[in-house]
Design a protein around this motif. Structure first.
Motif, PDB file in Angstrom:
ATOM      1  N   MET A   1       0.846  -1.201   0.000  1.00 37.52           N
ATOM      2  CA  MET A   1       0.000   0.000   0.000  1.00 37.52           C
ATOM      3  C   MET A   1       0.880   1.250   0.000  1.00 37.52           C
ATOM      4  O   MET A   1       1.754   1.403   0.836  1.00 37.52           O
ATOM      5  N   SER A   2       0.654   2.136  -0.965  1.00 32.37           N
ATOM      6  CA  SER A   2       1.459   3.352  -1.033  1.00 32.37           C
ATOM      7  C   SER A   2       1.082   4.305   0.094  1.00 32.37           C
ATOM      8  O   SER A   2      -0.060   4.353   0.545  1.00 32.37           O
ATOM      9  N   GLU A   3       2.054   5.060   0.545  1.00 34.41           N
ATOM     10  CA  GLU A   3       1.854   6.002   1.640  1.00 34.41           C
ATOM     11  C   GLU A   3       0.960   7.151   1.184  1.00 34.41           C
ATOM     12  O   GLU A   3       1.029   7.609   0.046  1.00 34.41           O
ATOM     13  N   LEU A   4       0.079   7.633   2.079  1.00 37.18           N
ATOM     14  CA  LEU A   4      -0.784   8.780   1.803  1.00 37.18           C
ATOM     15  C   LEU A   4      -0.613   9.787   2.933  1.00 37.18           C
ATOM     16  O   LEU A   4      -0.988   9.529   4.073  1.00 37.18           O
ATOM     17  N   ILE A   5      -0.024  10.923   2.609  1.00 38.19           N
ATOM     18  CA  ILE A   5       0.280  11.972   3.587  1.00 38.19           C
ATOM     19  C   ILE A   5      -0.822  13.025   3.548  1.00 38.19           C
ATOM     20  O   ILE A   5      -1.218  13.478   2.469  1.00 38.19           O
ATOM     21  N   VAL A   6      -1.329  13.405   4.715  1.00 45.44           N
ATOM     22  CA  VAL A   6      -2.337  14.457   4.820  1.00 45.44           C
ATOM     23  C   VAL A   6      -1.653  15.722   5.325  1.00 45.44           C
ATOM     24  O   VAL A   6      -1.080  15.727   6.420  1.00 45.44           O
ATOM     25  N   LYS A   7      -1.711  16.805   4.526  1.00 44.81           N
ATOM     26  CA  LYS A   7      -1.111  18.080   4.908  1.00 44.81           C
ATOM     27  C   LYS A   7      -2.206  19.107   5.173  1.00 44.81           C
ATOM     28  O   LYS A   7      -3.108  19.282   4.350  1.00 44.81           O
ATOM     29  N   ARG A   8      -2.111  19.777   6.303  1.00 40.62           N
ATOM     30  CA  ARG A   8      -3.089  20.786   6.702  1.00 40.62           C
ATOM     31  C   ARG A   8      -2.466  22.166   6.494  1.00 40.62           C
ATOM     32  O   ARG A   8      -1.684  22.623   7.315  1.00 40.62           O
ATOM     33  N   LEU A   9      -2.819  22.801   5.377  1.00 39.89           N
ATOM     34  CA  LEU A   9      -2.134  24.021   4.939  1.00 39.89           C
ATOM     35  C   LEU A   9      -2.856  25.301   5.345  1.00 39.89           C
ATOM     36  O   LEU A   9      -2.329  26.400   5.149  1.00 39.89           O
ATOM     37  N   GLY A  10      -4.079  25.188   5.886  1.00 36.24           N
ATOM     38  CA  GLY A  10      -4.797  26.372   6.354  1.00 36.24           C
ATOM     39  C   GLY A  10      -5.320  27.225   5.204  1.00 36.24           C
ATOM     40  O   GLY A  10      -5.535  26.744   4.089  1.00 36.24           O
ATOM     41  N   ARG A  11      -5.482  28.542   5.473  1.00 35.35           N
ATOM     42  CA  ARG A  11      -6.004  29.443   4.453  1.00 35.35           C
ATOM     43  C   ARG A  11      -4.860  29.934   3.572  1.00 35.35           C
ATOM     44  O   ARG A  11      -3.919  30.556   4.059  1.00 35.35           O
ATOM     45  N   VAL A  12      -4.957  29.628   2.298  1.00 38.19           N
ATOM     46  CA  VAL A  12      -3.892  29.961   1.343  1.00 38.19           C
ATOM     47  C   VAL A  12      -4.510  30.522   0.070  1.00 38.19           C
ATOM     48  O   VAL A  12      -5.641  30.189  -0.297  1.00 38.19           O
ATOM     49  N   ASP A  13      -3.770  31.385  -0.624  1.00 35.11           N
ATOM     50  CA  ASP A  13      -4.240  31.939  -1.884  1.00 35.11           C
ATOM     51  C   ASP A  13      -4.326  30.841  -2.948  1.00 35.11           C
ATOM     52  O   ASP A  13      -3.552  29.876  -2.944  1.00 35.11           O
ATOM     53  N   TYR A  14      -5.257  31.029  -3.886  1.00 30.40           N
ATOM     54  CA  TYR A  14      -5.514  29.985  -4.876  1.00 30.40           C
ATOM     55  C   TYR A  14      -4.346  29.799  -5.858  1.00 30.40           C
ATOM     56  O   TYR A  14      -3.874  28.678  -6.075  1.00 30.40           O
ATOM     57  N   LEU A  15      -3.881  30.885  -6.477  1.00 27.33           N
ATOM     58  CA  LEU A  15      -2.902  30.762  -7.557  1.00 27.33           C
ATOM     59  C   LEU A  15      -1.606  30.061  -7.143  1.00 27.33           C
ATOM     60  O   LEU A  15      -1.158  29.137  -7.827  1.00 27.33           O
ATOM     61  N   PRO A  16      -0.969  30.475  -6.037  1.00 28.80           N
ATOM     62  CA  PRO A  16       0.261  29.758  -5.667  1.00 28.80           C
ATOM     63  C   PRO A  16       0.012  28.307  -5.281  1.00 28.80           C
ATOM     64  O   PRO A  16       0.892  27.458  -5.467  1.00 28.80           O
ATOM     65  N   THR A  17      -1.189  28.023  -4.776  1.00 33.68           N
ATOM     66  CA  THR A  17      -1.510  26.639  -4.428  1.00 33.68           C
ATOM     67  C   THR A  17      -1.649  25.791  -5.676  1.00 33.68           C
ATOM     68  O   THR A  17      -1.143  24.658  -5.745  1.00 33.68           O
ATOM     69  N   GLU A  18      -2.312  26.347  -6.697  1.00 35.59           N
ATOM     70  CA  GLU A  18      -2.427  25.601  -7.950  1.00 35.59           C
ATOM     71  C   GLU A  18      -1.050  25.380  -8.582  1.00 35.59           C
ATOM     72  O   GLU A  18      -0.749  24.298  -9.093  1.00 35.59           O
ATOM     73  N   GLN A  19      -0.202  26.400  -8.530  1.00 38.37           N
ATOM     74  CA  GLN A  19       1.150  26.260  -9.071  1.00 38.37           C
ATOM     75  C   GLN A  19       1.923  25.168  -8.329  1.00 38.37           C
ATOM     76  O   GLN A  19       2.639  24.362  -8.949  1.00 38.37           O
ATOM     77  N   ALA A  20       1.762  25.111  -7.021  1.00 37.89           N
ATOM     78  CA  ALA A  20       2.435  24.079  -6.229  1.00 37.89           C
ATOM     79  C   ALA A  20       1.937  22.687  -6.606  1.00 37.89           C
ATOM     80  O   ALA A  20       2.725  21.729  -6.660  1.00 37.89           O
ATOM     81  N   MET A  21       0.640  22.563  -6.890  1.00 42.67           N
ATOM     82  CA  MET A  21       0.100  21.271  -7.321  1.00 42.67           C
ATOM     83  C   MET A  21       0.698  20.838  -8.654  1.00 42.67           C
ATOM     84  O   MET A  21       1.065  19.674  -8.836  1.00 42.67           O
TER      85      MET A  21
END
Length: 213
Positions: free
Chosen positions: A1-21
């Protein structure tokens, strides 16, 4: 089973988050652990890759961002749980349609934990209210992007938010579609509690085999 990490990033702007994805997906390899990102966004309209701009009826001060995900237009804002899914479906052996079904199942189970009946609609991804005064209203939306068998983008789940901006769009491309949150349905819950419960339900769906999902 591959590892699944849950990250709690809070309130973040949309554009930099999409770029990070995008960067995460472009640089991952066969050994990269899968991740869920739990976030909340400041007010923003997002338009899917094949989305039509005419579904934005009134922008006002809220920015519109064109994205790579599937689907039409939606709104993100405070009080909405957004979970982004950086998952290697190919490695896990799950087809995209099957994973969408499991995402919807996780949302339905989470709503049920709060006494809300959630249902699917054929041909209209997302989850809708299944009974009561707001029957047929949308409470959760889906929009994924898949590259090389790996997903990014994800889901949004309305907890306790200002729903007014949804009146300024045709939500997910449907004119007149009512959008609700848990508060409108009489349920008081914190963003953090719902985010955790939904994330754990997604983890369970990810780890389940075909007979259990």
């Amino acid at each position: 089973m591959s590892e699944l990490i849950v990250k709690r990033l809070g309130r973040v702007d949309y554009l930099p988050t999409e770029q990070a994805m995008r960067e995460f997906t472009a640089t991952r390899d066969a050994s990269t652990p899968d991740e869920l990102w739990l976030v909340e966004h400041p007010p923003v309209f997002t338009l899917g890759q094949a989305g039509l701009a005419e579904h934005l009826l009134q922008a006002g001060d809220i920015p519109l961002v064109k994205t790579e995900r599937g689907g039409q237009i939606t709104y993100h804002g405070p009080g909405q749980v957004v979970i982004y899914m950086m998952l290697d479906l190919k490695r896990r052996g799950i087809m995209v349609r099957e994973w969408v079904r499991r995402i919807e199942g996780a949302i339905i189970l989470t709503l049920a934990d709060y006494g809300i009946t959630g249902v699917r609609k054929d041909g209209a991804p997302g989850i809708y209210v299944g009974q009561g005064t707001h029957e047929g209203a949308k409470i959760a939306a889906l929009g994924l992007k898949v590259k090389r068998g790996c997903t990014y983008h994800g889901l949004s789940f309305n907890v306790d938010m200002d729903l007014t901006p949804f009146l300024h769009i045709n939500p997910c491309g449907y004119a007149g579609l009512e959008t609700v949150d848990m508060k409108t349905l009489g349920v008081t819950a914190t963003w953090a509690d719902v985010a955790e419960q939904l994330a754990q339900s997604l983890v369970s769906q990810w780890q389940a085999d075909e007979s259990q999902a």
